[in-house]
Design a protein around this motif. Structure first.
Motif, PDB file in Angstrom:
ATOM      1  N   LYS A 152       0.799  -1.167  -0.038  1.00 28.93           N
ATOM      2  CA  LYS A 152       0.065   0.081  -0.030  1.00 28.93           C
ATOM      3  C   LYS A 152       0.768   1.351  -0.175  1.00 28.93           C
ATOM      4  O   LYS A 152       0.538   2.319  -0.547  1.00 28.93           O
ATOM      5  CB  LYS A 152      -0.911   0.039   1.099  1.00 28.93           C
ATOM      6  N   GLY A 153       1.899   1.086   0.757  1.00 24.56           N
ATOM      7  CA  GLY A 153       2.735   2.266   0.879  1.00 24.56           C
ATOM      8  C   GLY A 153       3.699   2.493  -0.602  1.00 24.56           C
ATOM      9  O   GLY A 153       3.978   3.756  -0.815  1.00 24.56           O
ATOM     10  N   HIS A 154       3.931   1.521  -1.069  1.00 25.70           N
ATOM     11  CA  HIS A 154       4.960   1.863  -2.331  1.00 25.70           C
ATOM     12  C   HIS A 154       4.326   1.911  -3.687  1.00 25.70           C
ATOM     13  O   HIS A 154       4.829   2.061  -4.641  1.00 25.70           O
ATOM     14  CB  HIS A 154       5.866   0.532  -2.268  1.00 25.70           C
ATOM     15  N   VAL A 155       2.948   1.148  -3.713  1.00 31.36           N
ATOM     16  CA  VAL A 155       2.480   0.972  -5.150  1.00 31.36           C
ATOM     17  C   VAL A 155       0.985   2.076  -5.111  1.00 31.36           C
ATOM     18  O   VAL A 155       0.470   2.036  -4.387  1.00 31.36           O
ATOM     19  CB  VAL A 155       1.720  -0.403  -5.335  1.00 31.36           C
ATOM     20  N   PRO A 156       1.333   3.416  -5.811  1.00 29.13           N
ATOM     21  CA  PRO A 156       0.353   4.274  -5.876  1.00 29.13           C
ATOM     22  C   PRO A 156      -1.112   3.882  -6.200  1.00 29.13           C
ATOM     23  O   PRO A 156      -2.043   4.207  -5.287  1.00 29.13           O
ATOM     24  CB  PRO A 156       0.731   5.205  -6.888  1.00 29.13           C
ATOM     25  N   LEU A 157      -1.413   2.800  -6.879  1.00 27.86           N
ATOM     26  CA  LEU A 157      -2.524   2.614  -7.179  1.00 27.86           C
ATOM     27  C   LEU A 157      -3.417   1.502  -6.215  1.00 27.86           C
ATOM     28  O   LEU A 157      -4.506   1.001  -6.409  1.00 27.86           O
ATOM     29  CB  LEU A 157      -2.819   1.956  -8.711  1.00 27.86           C
ATOM     30  N   ILE A 158      -2.696   1.148  -5.258  1.00 28.99           N
ATOM     31  CA  ILE A 158      -3.166   0.186  -4.274  1.00 28.99           C
ATOM     32  C   ILE A 158      -4.017   1.303  -3.250  1.00 28.99           C
ATOM     33  O   ILE A 158      -3.301   1.677  -2.253  1.00 28.99           O
ATOM     34  CB  ILE A 158      -2.139  -0.828  -3.595  1.00 28.99           C
ATOM     35  N   GLY A 159      -5.289   1.236  -3.168  1.00 29.04           N
ATOM     36  CA  GLY A 159      -6.023   2.041  -2.366  1.00 29.04           C
ATOM     37  C   GLY A 159      -7.389   1.052  -2.245  1.00 29.04           C
ATOM     38  O   GLY A 159      -7.883   0.298  -3.041  1.00 29.04           O
ATOM     39  N   GLU A 160      -8.113   1.613  -1.372  1.00 30.68           N
ATOM     40  CA  GLU A 160      -9.367   1.050  -0.884  1.00 30.68           C
ATOM     41  C   GLU A 160     -10.567   1.334  -1.924  1.00 30.68           C
ATOM     42  O   GLU A 160     -11.391   1.006  -1.809  1.00 30.68           O
ATOM     43  CB  GLU A 160      -9.615   1.367   0.687  1.00 30.68           C
ATOM     44  N   LEU A 161     -10.272   2.666  -2.349  1.00 33.23           N
ATOM     45  CA  LEU A 161     -11.291   3.009  -3.398  1.00 33.23           C
ATOM     46  C   LEU A 161     -10.601   2.943  -4.632  1.00 33.23           C
ATOM     47  O   LEU A 161      -9.602   3.850  -4.880  1.00 33.23           O
ATOM     48  CB  LEU A 161     -11.660   4.620  -3.051  1.00 33.23           C
ATOM     49  N   LEU A 162     -11.475   2.504  -5.960  1.00 34.36           N
ATOM     50  CA  LEU A 162     -10.812   2.440  -7.032  1.00 34.36           C
ATOM     51  C   LEU A 162     -11.893   2.962  -8.114  1.00 34.36           C
ATOM     52  O   LEU A 162     -13.070   2.528  -7.946  1.00 34.36           O
ATOM     53  CB  LEU A 162     -10.474   0.934  -7.535  1.00 34.36           C
ATOM     54  N   LEU A 163     -11.535   3.532  -8.806  1.00 31.37           N
ATOM     55  CA  LEU A 163     -12.381   4.308  -9.935  1.00 31.37           C
ATOM     56  C   LEU A 163     -11.661   3.926 -11.566  1.00 31.37           C
ATOM     57  O   LEU A 163     -10.606   4.584 -11.562  1.00 31.37           O
ATOM     58  CB  LEU A 163     -12.678   5.664  -9.716  1.00 31.37           C
ATOM     59  N   GLY A 164     -12.327   3.225 -12.265  1.00 36.19           N
ATOM     60  CA  GLY A 164     -11.885   3.060 -13.646  1.00 36.19           C
ATOM     61  C   GLY A 164     -12.780   3.496 -14.563  1.00 36.19           C
ATOM     62  O   GLY A 164     -13.871   3.555 -14.328  1.00 36.19           O
ATOM     63  N   HIS A 165     -12.250   4.073 -15.638  1.00 34.71           N
ATOM     64  CA  HIS A 165     -13.009   4.516 -16.747  1.00 34.71           C
ATOM     65  C   HIS A 165     -12.388   4.084 -18.062  1.00 34.71           C
ATOM     66  O   HIS A 165     -11.553   4.112 -18.287  1.00 34.71           O
ATOM     67  CB  HIS A 165     -13.027   5.988 -16.862  1.00 34.71           C
ATOM     68  N   LEU A 166     -13.478   3.916 -19.147  1.00 32.02           N
ATOM     69  CA  LEU A 166     -13.218   3.918 -20.426  1.00 32.02           C
ATOM     70  C   LEU A 166     -13.420   4.908 -21.397  1.00 32.02           C
ATOM     71  O   LEU A 166     -14.943   5.125 -21.175  1.00 32.02           O
ATOM     72  CB  LEU A 166     -13.457   2.224 -20.915  1.00 32.02           C
TER      73      LEU A 166
END
Length: 615
Positions: free
Chosen positions: A108-122
């Motif tokens: 969680k501390g080293h990988v920016p995209l590892i979060g509890e809230l995720l939003l993806g878009h196409l």
């Protein structure tokens, strides 16, 4: 769709409700959320191929530590590009910390995209340029966590310029080209007001109620705040689709039901539709509410979702597309004079395959009924030979066309380009008896007619059938869309060009000028939203007359064999797709006042020969 139209967008939101240690123990990976986001996005890749983006919010970070991250891509395969870069980043970490994947907090501390809230878009580029800056999510940053916002959506707004005025913002060149930029500023404006009143505990529902009341358009929008809240909001008419799933481990929202079902292996009844005007709001603790943010209005869910846009793996959509084809069978039987012995059925392109199954089922039902009637008429005069002959009668089905390549030719001259375009599709030789068989091909819609004329009809003619019948599972597209589909120029529509040609041929060109003057008068009085004047262009003619004219327009001049076009009726469309009654591109009945303004402005652009959008 033979005439591809860019459309829609895809949304995916995931809120993890457990700790990363939980997912490591239960699912064997800290990457559980991102893996599921990847699946959700891939299962909706049909909704956008111009770009993709991901935003992530981390909860309970140390003061001063970054908590909102975003990556975007406009590569040729943007989803794959984003996750390939993520994998490369993790592989680099493993070089120095081989067992880092076993330590959730380190990940969680080293990988920016590892979060509890995720939003993806196409993204499909319905507005703005196809560069990475226009890819969602957009973000607003602030030193105060609760004033940080990531936003992505599936929508078009027709009052973008007015929105900037309402909150006293002078938009820059970038903002002027983006609906999302306008929506972002408005939502953020009211979010900040509430955040100032309740630091760290802003009421998302209040901010959305004030903001969404100002939007004119169709939208499904998802957002994350730096304080850990998230939401998905749907417009009051339900024009754009939205579905959600609530589980013990996750809360999920997406543009398509089937994407959620497949990605999380859940039943149909576990995935719910977010109803018009409602918002799914999730607080920082992972608790959720469904709020009525906008007063629901007459449901006008986009019917193109059922005809073409959404993937057909959803069981309801699959059945509806079968029905769309089935309802066309009577008109097709009339067109071929019930001569199934000398008729071949096929489809172009692949997206029309399910409707093709429905059309063939209608043919089979008719054929089976005639078999029964014929056998009963024999009485006792039945022989094995006669039975064999009639039982073996079948619908003649062939794979006539194959889309060979996505043509990108270096040739710029029209004559040379047209020659190249003819070869976008390849045909199956030896399937048609020359000058004997009628060839029926079904398409999901006919928009511009360009590909039909320059590629498909010419290609089919090389098989030398007696007659070509092109069937559309959608009705005639007559009017622009301004709620998420890139169809905004009247002159592009083959149905509009057909009506204009008919007016000229019948000496009724005065109607064109009458419509022009009426729209100019509405514009002078700032009343363009009051009425769709363009409907008067079609009023003198029956649907059949326009269909016949379209058939002429899509027939190359050097072609001698007859070409016929059959369209779905509005009545049958609504019977097949009872929950998605939005039909403004067929009927001109726009769900919001902004639609009337768009169609009227589109006509003014057509008369002035301006190749620009009507909104």
């Amino acid at each position: 769709m033979s005439d591809a139209i860019k459309h829609e967008c895809g949304l995916a939101l995931i809120r993890l409700r457990k700790s990363f240690s939980y997912y490591l123990q239960q699912h064997g990976t800290v990457m559980y959320g991102l893996n599921k986001l990847y699946l959700l996005m891939e299962k909706q890749h049909n909704r956008g191929q111009d770009g993709a983006g991901i935003a992530a919010v981390k909860l309970n970070t140390a003061n001063g530590a970054p908590f909102l991250h975003r990556v975007r891509s406009n590569a040729q395969q943007p989803i794959a590009d984003l996750f390939f870069k993520l994998g490369t980043e993790i592989n680099e970490l493993e070089k120095y910390q081989p067992d880092i994947k076993k330590h959730p907090e380190l990940m969680k501390g080293h990988v920016p995209l590892i979060g509890e809230l995720l939003l993806g878009h196409l993204r499909y580029g319905t507005q703005g340029k196809n560069n990475v800056e226009f890819c969602h999510p957009f973000i607003k940053r602030d030193l105060m966590p609760g004033k940080n916002l990531a936003l992505a959506g599936n929508f078009n707004l027709v009052n973008k310029d007015e929105l900037f005025d309402l909150i006293n913002i002078n938009p820059g060149p970038f903002q002027q080209q983006s609906d999302l930029a306008a929506m972002m500023e408005v939502i953020h404006h009211f979010l900040v007001i509430d955040e100032d009143k309740n630091p760290g505990k802003a009421c998302i529902a209040n901010a959305l109620k004030k903001a969404a009341a100002l939007f004119d358009g169709g939208f499904t929008v998802g957002g994350l705040t730096g304080s850990g809240a998230s939401f998905v909001l749907r417009d009051a008419h339900g024009i754009r689709p939205a579905y959600y799933y609530i589980g013990k481990e996750v809360i999920v929202a997406a543009s398509e039901r089937a994407a959620i079902r497949t990605s999380f292996n859940v039943g149909e009844n576990e995935v719910l539709e977010l109803m018009p005007g409602k918002a799914l709001i999730i607080d920082a603790d992972g608790n959720y509410t469904i709020e009525q943010v906008l007063e629901p209005k007459e449901r006008k869910a986009c019917s193109f979702e059922r005809i073409y846009f959404s993937r057909g793996s959803d069981e309801k959509i699959y059945r509806e597309r079968i029905a769309l084809g089935y309802h066309l069978s009577k008109a097709v039987l009339d067109a071929v004079n019930y001569d199934l012995k000398n008729t071949i059925f096929s489809y172009i392109p692949n997206t029309a395959e399910v409707a093709y199954f429905g059309l063939c089922k209608g043919m089979e039902d008719y054929l089976n009924q005639t078999k029964v009637e014929r056998i009963l008429s024999w009485g006792n005069d039945v022989t094995e030979e006669k039975l064999q002959s009639i039982i073996n009668r079948k619908i003649r089905q062939e794979k006539i066309a194959i889309k060979d390549v996505k043509l990108r030719t270096f040739i710029t001259e029209d004559s040379g380009r047209n020659e190249m375009v003819q070869h976008v599709y390849d045909i199956t030789y030896g399937t048609v008896r020359k000058n004997e068989d009628t060839l029926v091909v079904i398409d999901d819609s006919i928009v511009r007619g360009t590909t039909l004329k320059e590629s498909i009809v010419r290609m089919l003619a090389r098989l030398q059938p007696k007659k070509i019948i092109v069937v559309s599972s959608a009705p005639q597209i007559r009017y622009p869309d301004c709620y998420g589909i890139d169809m905004s120029k009247l002159g592009d529509f083959i149905a509009f060009r057909a009506a204009i040609e008919l007016l000229k041929e019948n000496g009724r060109e005065c109607i064109i000028e009458d419509v022009h003057q009426k729209i100019l008068e509405l514009e002078r009085c700032n009343r363009l939203t009051e009425e769709n004047i363009v409907r008067q262009i079609y009023k003198p003619f029956t649907t059949q007359e326009i269909s016949d004219k379209i058939a002429q327009l899509i027939t190359p001049k050097d072609l001698t064999m007859p070409v016929q076009v059959i369209y779905q009726t509005i009545e049958d469309l609504h019977e097949c797709c009872p929950t998605n009654t939005g039909d403004w591109y067929f009927t001109g009945n726009y769900p919001t006042p902004g639609g009337n303004r768009v169609v009227n402005k589109a006509f003014l652009n057509y008369i002035a020969k301006k190749d620009v959008r009507g909104y």
